[in-house]
Design an enzyme around this catalytic site. Structure first.
Site, short mmCIF file in Angstrom:
data_model
loop_
_atom_site.label_atom_id
_atom_site.label_comp_id
_atom_site.label_asym_id
_atom_site.label_seq_id
_atom_site.Cartn_x
_atom_site.Cartn_y
_atom_site.Cartn_z
N GLU A 116 0.94 -1.18 0.06
CA GLU A 116 -0.07 0.09 0.10
C GLU A 116 0.98 1.23 0.01
O GLU A 116 0.97 2.06 0.94
CB GLU A 116 -0.87 -0.13 1.19
N GLU A 138 -5.05 -8.93 0.48
CA GLU A 138 -5.92 -8.58 1.84
C GLU A 138 -7.40 -8.26 1.60
O GLU A 138 -7.86 -7.51 0.70
CB GLU A 138 -5.43 -7.40 2.49
C1 GBH Z 1 -4.51 -2.54 5.52
O1 GBH Z 1 -4.54 -1.17 5.47
C2 GBH Z 1 -2.88 -2.67 6.09
O2 GBH Z 1 -2.13 -3.25 4.94
C3 GBH Z 1 -2.89 -3.72 7.34
O3 GBH Z 1 -1.75 -3.46 7.75
C4 GBH Z 1 -4.13 -3.33 8.04
O4 GBH Z 1 -3.87 -3.89 9.21
C5 GBH Z 1 -5.39 -3.81 7.59
O5 GBH Z 1 -5.29 -3.12 6.12
C6 GBH Z 1 -6.66 -3.44 8.28
O6 GBH Z 1 -6.74 -1.97 8.51
O7 GBH Z 1 -7.44 7.63 9.71
O8 GBH Z 1 -9.52 7.33 8.64
O9 GBH Z 1 -7.60 7.51 7.12
C7 GBH Z 1 -5.86 -0.81 5.18
C8 GBH Z 1 -5.93 0.76 4.73
C9 GBH Z 1 -5.41 2.85 5.29
C10 GBH Z 1 -7.15 1.62 6.62
C11 GBH Z 1 -5.52 3.86 6.58
C12 GBH Z 1 -7.08 2.59 7.44
C13 GBH Z 1 -6.79 4.91 8.15
C14 GBH Z 1 -8.12 5.29 8.47
N1 GBH Z 1 -5.81 1.57 5.78
N2 GBH Z 1 -6.76 3.82 7.06
S1 GBH Z 1 -7.99 7.19 8.23
#
Ligand code: GBH
Length: 421
Positions: free
Chosen positions: A155, A324
């Site tokens: 990502e 994922e």
């Molecule tokens: C993935 O990210 C990751 O690769 C993994 O490590 C993680 O555990 C998994 O998903 C589950 O979350 O603060 O409102 O902007 C997923 C994409 C991007 C989702 C950042 C959460 C933060 C939300 N992520 N986002 S916000």
């Protein structure tokens, strides 16, 4: 059997080093956890670094035939120029045990965390630092012998957005100019790694694909959604092949490179509306409200989105994996439903001719969810964080049966599935 996947299809689970290993003391996250810039400390996490045998044995018993995990750069190089052979050997044991059990490893080189010493030098914001990345990739090439599937970055745009735009994540830098430079340097880093690893491995990249839905039917909102979609989802991937990265302000020349596969991380959709704020690139994106019930992350469940993500990514003509897809919930029945409904759409995509080669549920076990800590429960396996006991949930067995049969039996589809796709 109601749904039968092709024989080559991989049914796995996914994790990331910092989220499960524990005591990952040499990276940037650990540092910010200690100084209180992050709300939760990863600590011993799932103690996987010590309990890896148990975890791999569990996977094998449950019948999963693949496993995506990441190796931690800062374990191999805790300090500049200081290579840690013990960590190398431990990862090697993990890989050998997986191979011995017939579990296909899918290894990510960078999953959000970097060595603290590297970040102190400016991390990926400075092109000169890519020499350190190359040093790591050379060691990884050695370490990963016998592995087939390798991804460079997890990502990359989430890394850029969280670390350099919203600054909710390390290194907490709020600078749009730096952000796009980091993105362009990640493309250079991908290209360098691709050159080193090509031929020896299937080398790909893992991209989070949120579905960008316009908040209304208005032309303005539709344009805003397209813009968010381009900036977040496609500008990065396009640049791998075109050699031009189009950031929000300017375009960067990057090496023309390649990827042997694209990994799709899919969770939910965003709702995008027009904004007059140039600092937000004229759009406002928030989590879409598409299901009455929300997960522990506050996310809607939108199974159709996984099909849309696959369809959209197929534009590159590359083999795809769902690297994922998962749900944070204490209601394990809901997890079973989630998996079956998403797999229904993955199956439909394969039937429609899209080249999807595997599905990796996030996550094998409950783990450290970055800013959200240990509360969200994404695991097929429950972790007791006091005793580190592993307890497979019902969903772990249901998914195991699906993995072993490479299919979903009629009664499961009837009970949990969507009746019309
Ligand atoms: C993935 O990210 C990751 O690769 C993994 O490590 C993680 O555990 C998994 O998903 C589950 O979350 O603060 O409102 O902007 C997923 C994409 C991007 C989702 C950042 C959460 C933060 C939300 N992520 N986002 S916000």
């Amino acid at each position: 059997m109601k749904i039968k996947f092709p024989e080559y299809f991989l049914f796995g689970t996914a994790t990331a080093a910092h989220q499960i290993e524990g005591n990952n003391k040499w990276n940037d996250w650990w540092y910010y956890e200690q100084i209180g810039k992050l709300p939760y400390k990863s600590g011993k996490a799932c103690n996987h670094w010590e309990l890896y045998k148990e975890d791999i044995n569990l996977m094998a018993e449950l019948g999963y035939n693949a496993y995506r995990f990441s190796i931690e750069w800062s374990r191999l190089f805790p300090e500049e120029g200081n290579f840690n052979e013990e960590a190398f050997n431990r990862y090697r044991e993990i890989i050998d045990l997986l191979l011995e059990k017939g579990i296909t490893p899918n290894v990510t080189l960078h999953h959000f965390t970097s060595p603290l010493w590297f970040m102190k030098k400016g991390g990926f914001a400075r092109e000169e630092n890519l020499k350190y990345w190359e040093q790591y990739v050379d060691k990884a090439a050695d370490l990963l012998k016998g592995v087939k599937i390798v991804a460079t970055f997890n990502e990359p745009m989430v890394y850029v957005m969280m670390g350099y735009l919203t600054a909710y994540w390390p290194p907490f830098v709020k600078s749009p100019f730096k952000a796009f430079r980091v993105a362009s340097n990640l493309l250079k880093a991908h290209a360098l790694a691709y050159d080193t690893l090509r031929g020896k491995f299937d080398v790909g990249i893992v991209k989070n694909i949120p579905i960008m839905l316009p908040a209304s039917e208005s032309e303005r909102d539709k344009k805003a959604a397209q813009k968010a979609d381009y900036l977040f989802n496609w500008s990065f991937l396009d640049a791998i092949w075109s050699g031009r990265y189009k950031g929000a302000f300017k375009s960067y020349k990057v090496p023309e490179s390649d990827a042997d596969f694209i990994g799709i991380n899919y969770y939910t959709a965003s709702e995008v509306k027009h904004s007059w704020n140039p600092l937000k690139f004229f759009f406002d994106a928030k989590l879409a409200d598409l299901s009455e019930r929300k997960t522990q992350m506050g996310w809607s469940v939108y199974p159709e989105g996984i099909y849309k993500a696959i369809k959209a990514v197929s534009r590159y003509g590359k083999p795809m994996y769902i690297t994922e897809n998962g749900i944070a919930t204490l209601d394990d029945e809901w997890r079973v439903e989630f998996i079956i409904q998403h797999l229904q759409y993955v199956y439909k995509a394969i039937e429609d001719g899209y080249d999807v080669n595997g599905y990796f549920y996030w996550s094998l076990m409950d783990n450290y969810e970055w800013r959200e800590g240990f509360e969200p429960r994404f695991g097929l396996i429950e972790i007791d964080y006091e005793t580190f006991e592993r307890k497979p949930r019902k969903s772990a067995y249901v998914y195991g049966e699906i993995a072993q049969k490479k299919g979903i039996k009629e009664e499961l589809v009837e009970k949990y599935g969507l009746s019309s796709l």
